[in-house]
Each structure stands twice: as structure tokens, then as C-alpha cells.
Write an enzyme that holds these catalytic residues in place. Structure first.
Site, PDB file in Angstrom:
ATOM      1  N   MET A  50      -5.540  -2.078  -5.223  1.00 58.12           N
ATOM      2  CA  MET A  50      -5.681  -2.159  -3.775  1.00 58.12           C
ATOM      3  C   MET A  50      -5.350  -0.803  -3.160  1.00 58.12           C
ATOM      4  O   MET A  50      -4.688   0.032  -3.782  1.00 58.12           O
ATOM      5  CB  MET A  50      -4.807  -3.276  -3.216  1.00 58.12           C
ATOM      6  CG  MET A  50      -5.416  -4.660  -3.480  1.00 58.12           C
ATOM      7  SD  MET A  50      -4.457  -6.018  -2.757  1.00 58.12           S
ATOM      8  CE  MET A  50      -5.694  -7.326  -2.717  1.00 58.12           C
ATOM      9  N   GLY A  51      -5.782  -0.607  -1.939  1.00 61.55           N
ATOM     10  CA  GLY A  51      -5.588   0.671  -1.263  1.00 61.55           C
ATOM     11  C   GLY A  51      -6.892   1.062  -0.602  1.00 61.55           C
ATOM     12  O   GLY A  51      -7.784   1.584  -1.243  1.00 61.55           O
ATOM     13  N   ASP A  71       0.801  -1.229   0.000  1.00 62.28           N
ATOM     14  CA  ASP A  71       0.000   0.000   0.000  1.00 62.28           C
ATOM     15  C   ASP A  71       0.832   1.276   0.000  1.00 62.28           C
ATOM     16  O   ASP A  71       0.319   2.348  -0.289  1.00 62.28           O
ATOM     17  CB  ASP A  71      -0.926   0.018   1.221  1.00 62.28           C
ATOM     18  CG  ASP A  71      -2.004  -1.053   1.136  1.00 62.28           C
ATOM     19  OD1 ASP A  71      -2.311  -1.479   0.012  1.00 62.28           O
ATOM     20  OD2 ASP A  71      -2.518  -1.462   2.187  1.00 62.28           O
TER      21      ASP A  71
END
Lengths: 418, 418
Positions: free
Chosen positions: B187-188, B141
Site C-alpha cells: 500500500m502507499g 502509510d
């Protein structure tokens, strides 16, 4: 001594441009084609007289072309109307062919597009203009009938199997306290060939807790959930690959992304089956799940090309030129296996009309009785198709895949209203 | 002369096992650690006395370890309870550390896990057992505060950018008669670092019709749709990368896959934002759209590792050992950039307590005013992190990534009820 025209149609594959290179290089090797053209954007662009002259394409550009994903000449999903409805479309194409003295038309597309192209050739012939039409096979779906496999399938299968393997390592390593069920979505509206590729991971992870859900078999939610439960109980996790076009026993699709009504037909676009299955498992078993949908990633990866498939795609183009040289027309060269070990094949010509309406589905003996796993026979079929890698060129950290910019031939003919 | 213990926790990265190798090889190079252990499944497995003795790990296994995605030692999402609630968990860990004579505990995990580990170390110290706890940084991340970047991020960004590029070539080539809008999910949960990686594709395709939707900026549907419309009008297509955790101005997430209530907290799992955005565009503009969600594929790819990130992950492990050798404890070595061209860095030690509660978000100057594109400064930041490739080993057409099977140390202590 007439000129040749090449065009692309339908969903692309990661190796479709190798077929283009196969056509160009083989035409050159015969030395009997004064000019080699490509249409930009298939038949649709052809109507617009969007042409590129490839006669003097450089070696460097050809090498880049062989490795480039996407349709380097743009691939249309446009179909001609019937000759009764739009005779002007056919007249226009005759005008183009005639103006550019096209003797052979190589169409790298699906059956439907090629049948249309054949209708054009028939029309031209009836008007005293002899045009040969030769198909160049491609599709990631592997549903071409009469062909051992489809150029484009091996690379998509390799992408899916490789990444399913890697995601499985992730899930396996975290399943004790995190995700216990992971499902990935494979393309395939009516056929489960690509979903089958997950089975290859069994060659790497013995005793893999795998479920495959190919489009050929009706989805049975309770049987599915029972299998997931069993596998999680025995292995701690379960991984699944499902066809996007999965349907239940009533023929109802699990996940329709969009329906389009056009030309009296309903065109269904699938998408979301993995997320749907993950939700079912989560609600039924109250465990953490994850789903992936690689979508276009599976058909555009230059990073995970099967060298076998790459070669086959090149040869599909070459075989089309060989067929044209022998005077064939209205045909499609298809892959015939000649030897198992090592895997060998050659191309044989089939009449377009014989192939067009057929669809190769996963045969029953490739699936276990419940349809949720694949057999050793299926693995024996799949293994050679994903074999071999090619070196990859990178530039500043990303794949060196700058698109090729073509200079279009200056238009000579009046505009045409499609 | 005490022994060392290594363990993994939290979401894995494609290079986390290189950090494990960095710990092992650096410990060996100092030659002062009689035995090197790893816990299987992090703190959770440690409570169960699930240990592997790596003291005599072979060179061959170390080389395989460096290239294996997934958590080779299993990464738990388990957290210890508070010492008030479950003192027995702390006593148990002291029992394990003491029995195996562990002097240093290397924890390759998120801030939360490492703070917990530090609490364990403090507890041990108070009982007269000196245990040093050193963190090994990792997260795809990129939200580790005080660090130039996070080991694991560069490879995930390289995977996303490379595959976004390839999918863009697909879309670009078919947009005239097929998909005009494609969106991919990164993603995140709270940070848009991974979504930003799509900007790197601008270095390959000039004038890319790109929209990024990072989690930091409130999603404004009408502004988004207006931008999509503009880009399709000017370029014929539009591509988009969105953070999974995208929220509107009211803080409402566009796509929640699942909510879990545990320990008085709500844990939200995101998923489906790409499909949601594709539907919005389709309904508003009546065009064909596609969406992809690579999910775990982005954090488990050995095929698309950034050599820079790989090296950094190895060094994160090595730096932790160097810190331990200097007598540090309760610290986490983090990446500090020392030079721009060529990109150079070193590791500096930060107190775990100083890092834990901070979250590095994408700074404003990395985003254009409307938040839908990235700036040149952001590109300058990203470019070095994805650079470099490593050779890949294949076996029969798939990545050669057979999991490593560890032989667990025979349990000596009584069972413990977690």
C-alpha cells in the site's frame, strides 16, 4: 546396507522440510543406512550430480530444517523425458545411483514426479540394479486421491482462513462508508479445497456474509452478483474467497495469467481472479471493492503453520522410511483417518501407479446446492486440519528463517548434458 | 468535570484499537472523566447518535480490544460538508456534544478528519460550548509529517517484510526450473514507505536480488527490465516490492483499480501494479513470474504485530489524554525519537493545522541513485520499528479474534438526516 537419497519436486509447502527431517531422523533411528544424501534441485540437480551428504547433519540444523519454509533442497519442476526420447537421462541416473550406492530413493513430490522416479527405478532394476523408490506426499492443493488430506494443505488453509478472518474484521469495520465487497484468491487450479478454508471463519464470526467460489463449480456471474447484492443488503458487506482456476460453464477461465506451450502440452498459470471478480461487482453494483491475492504467501508461511499439518508432514517422511524398511517399493504412504475426536490418523501405503492419475476434488456434499457456501460436513472435515500452533523464533523483528547453506559433495562423475 | 468521546476514522491499522485502549485507560487513571463514550462509525455515526458507553468496560474486554485488528468502533471515510453548505451538521454535533456533556473529543484518524473535527470544535466554541479536540495519530502509510513515524506503520512493515522474506525463500528454492521473478504490492498511494520494508529482508538473506519501486520515483520500464535481467543473470532470480501508486515519468499510474468522482474531487483507488509488473517482465524476458497483492492483509494482521508499534499506538492514545489534561486543544501528539540505541521516543504535541497539509515522503538519502534499492540509512530507520513480538491467542486453530459486540446507548435525540 545401501545408502539413501532424498529429493524435493514440485510446488513447495510451508512444511515440506519437516518431511525431509522425518526421513533423515527415521533413517538414523533404524541405523542401517551408511550415508544419507539429498539431491539439490530434485531430479534435475541429480542429473548434474548436485548432492549433499546429510549423514552427519547436526541436531541444530535439523531443528532449523523442520521450521524452514521454501524447499530447503530446492524443488524442481523438471521432468525426465521418456526413455525412448532420452535414454541417456536414465543411464545417467543409474550411473549416479550406482556410484553413490543408493538403495532407496525418497521423492517428496507430486504424483507425476514420483511416477517418473518409479520409471527410473524400473529401469535400474532391469539393468540389474535394485533401487527402491518411495514417495513422500505433499501438496497444498489437497488433491491427492486416496488420502484423507495432503501434508501441506492444513497450513495453507490455516494461513488463508486466519488472514481472511483478519481482513474480514477490517472490511466489517469500514463497510458503512468504504469497501463493501472484499475478495481473496486461493490457489487451486482444478480443486477448491483451499477456497473452502474461508468457511472456517464462520466459526469466529457468526452469520458471516460469505461467498465461496471453488474451482469445481462453474461460475455463474448473474447468480454470483445476485448473492453479493443480497448479502450486502442484509449485512452491509460481503466477503468472498475464490479458486484461482475458476471457470465459467463453457470451461473458460476467468483469469489466465500466462499460457506456456511445452512438450506438446499447454500449461496454464492462473492469477488475477480476485481482481476480476472485484471489478465485476464494482461495475454491476457501483460500490467500493478490494481484492487480495496472497499467492506464494499461502504456501510459504512459517508464521501460520498448523501444528497438526506440521506433524503430518514429518510423519509422511517417517512413514516412507518405515515402508522402505519393510521392503516396499513403488509406493506412497497416505493419510488415513482413524478417529474423529480427537483427530487421529496413520499412514497406509498405496501403489504409486494407483494414485497418480487420480485427483481428489471437493465432494458435492461439502458444498451447498448453489456451490457458493460450504456445509457443516465440510467444516467438520477442515477444523482438525488447521488445529494447533507452534512457537515461532524471531530475530531482530523478522522470522528467524535464514536459509541453510549446504556444502555440496565434490562431483566425481563426468559432466552430463541435460 | 466533563465527559470524553473517542472515535475512529479512515483506513484502519492492526494496532488502532490499542490506541483506543490507551485513551480509555489513561482517562481512567486521571479519574476526572465521569463518562467515557465512543462513537460507532466515526463522525458519521456520531451524527446518528450511535454511541457506546465505555465507562465500565471490563479489564477482559480492554485486553481483547488491545489485540483486535479492524476498527473495533468502526472507522468511517465520511467527511462533514463545509459549514456554509450544511450548517445543520455542525448544529447537530453541538446538540450531541451538549446532550452528552462531552468536554474532549479524541479523534483517531487522518489529518483531514481531524481538521474537520477541529472545525467542529471551533464552531462549538463560537456558540459558547467549549470543546477540546485532540488527535490520535495512526496510518500504515507513514506519511504523517513532523512525526518520526506513524503508529500502525511498524506492524504493516513487519507483515510485509516477514511475508516477503518467506515468499523469497519459496522463489529462491524453485527458481532453477520455475518462477524467476516475484513481485509484491505494498500500500502507499503517494509514498513508498511500505515498499521500502522489503529492504529488511537483506538482513536475513545476504546479497538479496531485490528491486524496490517506491511511489516517489518515476517508473522507468527499460531501467527496471535491465535491472531484472541483471539480477536474474547473476542470482538466478529476482524479487521486487512496488508501491500500489507507482507512476511513470508522465505521472501516469501503472494500475488504477477505480476512479471515483465525488465532491468535485477525483478519488483514485490503486490496485494491480504487481500483476502489471509481472506481465511486463514475463513478456520482455519470457520467464515464469508470480505476483502477490496482500491488500488488506497488511493492515489487519494481529499475527504479525510489531511490539514496538503496538506500544507506540497505545501511547498515541495515552499522549492525547495527557495533552487534554494539560488543557491543550487542536493538537496532535506525534512521535519524536529521543535515542537510537536502544530505540526510544516520546510524544510531542503539534497544532493540527501545522500537520494537516504536509505529507512525509521517503527522503532521497533513503534511496539509491536509481531509486530501486534502499540505503543503509533507510535500514537503520526501519529496523527498530518492526522489532518485538507479542504472544498470540488462538482458538480452535484460528486467531482468537471474535469481534467485540458493543451495546449502544439508547438514543435520546430526534433523528437527523445526514
Amino acid at each position: 546396507m545401501h545408502n539413501a537419497l532424498y529429493a524435493q519436486a514440485g510446488g513447495i509447502t510451508s512444511v515440506i522440510n519437516a518431511s525431509a527431517a522425518g526421513v533423515i531422523e527415521t533413517l538414523r533411528s533404524y541405523g542401517q543406512t551408511p550415508r544419507i544424501y539429498a539431491a539439490i534441485n530434485g531430479i534435475e540437480g541429480l542429473l548434474d550430480e548436485k548432492l549433499v551428504d546429510l549423514t552427519n547433519i547436526s541436531e541444530t540444523t535439523l531443528e532449523r530444517l523442520k521450521r524452514l519454509p521454501g524447499g530447503a533442497f530446492q524443488a524442481c519442476r523438471f521432468d525426465l523425458d521418456t526413455i525412448e526420447n532420452r535414454p541417456d537421462q536414465y543411464e545417467r541416473l543409474l550411473q549416479i545411483f550406482s556410484h553413490y550406492d543408493i538403495g532407496t530413493f525418497f521423492y517428496n513430490g507430486g504424483n507425476g514426479s514420483m511416477l517418473t522416479a518409479q520409471k527410473v527405478a524400473d529401469y535400474c532394476q532391469s539393468k540389474g540394479y535394485p533401487l527402491r523408490c518411495i514417495g513422500v506426499a505433499k501438496t497444498i492443493d489437497n488433491d491427492l486421491a486416496l488420502s484423507h488430506c495432503s501434508p501441506g494443505f492444513g497450513s495453507a488453509a490455516k494461513f488463508l482462513a486466519s488472514h481472511f478472518l483478519q481482513a474480514t474484521l477490517d472490511v466489517q469495520s469500514m463497510s458503512a462508508s468504504s469497501t463493501k465487497f472484499f475478495v481473496m484468491e486461493a490457489m487451486g487450479r482444478n480443486v477448491g479445497w483451499l477456497a473452502l478454508s474461508a468457511g472456517l471463519v464462520k466459526d469466529v464470526i457468526a452469520d458471516l456474509p460469505l461467498i465461496i467460489l471453488p474451482a469445481e463449480r462453474a461460475f455463474d456471474e448473474s447468480a454470483f452478483l445476485a448473492r453479493v447484492t443480497d448479502l450486502i443488503n442484509s449485512h452491509g458487506y460481503c466477503v468472498c474467497m475464490a479458486s484461482e482456476g475458476l471457470r465459467d460453464a463453457n470451461g473458460k477461465s476467468l483469469a489466465v495469467a500466462r499460457e506456456e506451450h511445452a512438450n506438446g502440452k499447454v500449461y496454464t498459470q492462473y492469477g488475477g481472479v480476485a481482481q476480476k471478480l472485484a471489478q465485476q461487482v464494482e461495475h454491476a453494483l457501483n460500490i467500493k471493492t478490494h481484492s487480495a491475492n496472497p499467492d506464494y504467501l499461502q504456501r510459504s508461511s512459517a508464521l501460520c503453520v498448523s501444528a497438526t499439518d506440521w506433524q503430518m508432514a514429518y510423519e509422511a517422511g517417517a512413514a516412507a522410511v518405515h515402508a522402505a524398511h519393510k521392503g516396499e517399493h513403488g509406493i506412497l504412504p497416505l493419510v488415513q483417518k482413524t478417529q474423529d475426536t480427537p483427530f487421529r490418523w496413520h499412514f497406509e501405503n498405496f501403489a504409486l501407479a494407483d494414485v497418480a492419475e487420480l485427483e481428489a476434488r471437493v465432494p458435492d456434499h461439502f458444498l451447498t446446492a448453489d456451490g457458493m457456501d460450504i456445509t457443516e460436513q465440510a467444516l467438520e472435515y477442515l477444523r482438525p486440519l488447521v488445529k494447533g500452533e507452534r512457537d515461532m523464533k524471531w530475530h531482530d523483528g523478522l522470522p528467524d528463517l535464514r536459509p541453510i547453506t549446504w556444502t555440496q559433495v565434490e562431483k566425481k562423475l563426468p559432466d552430463f548434458k541435460k
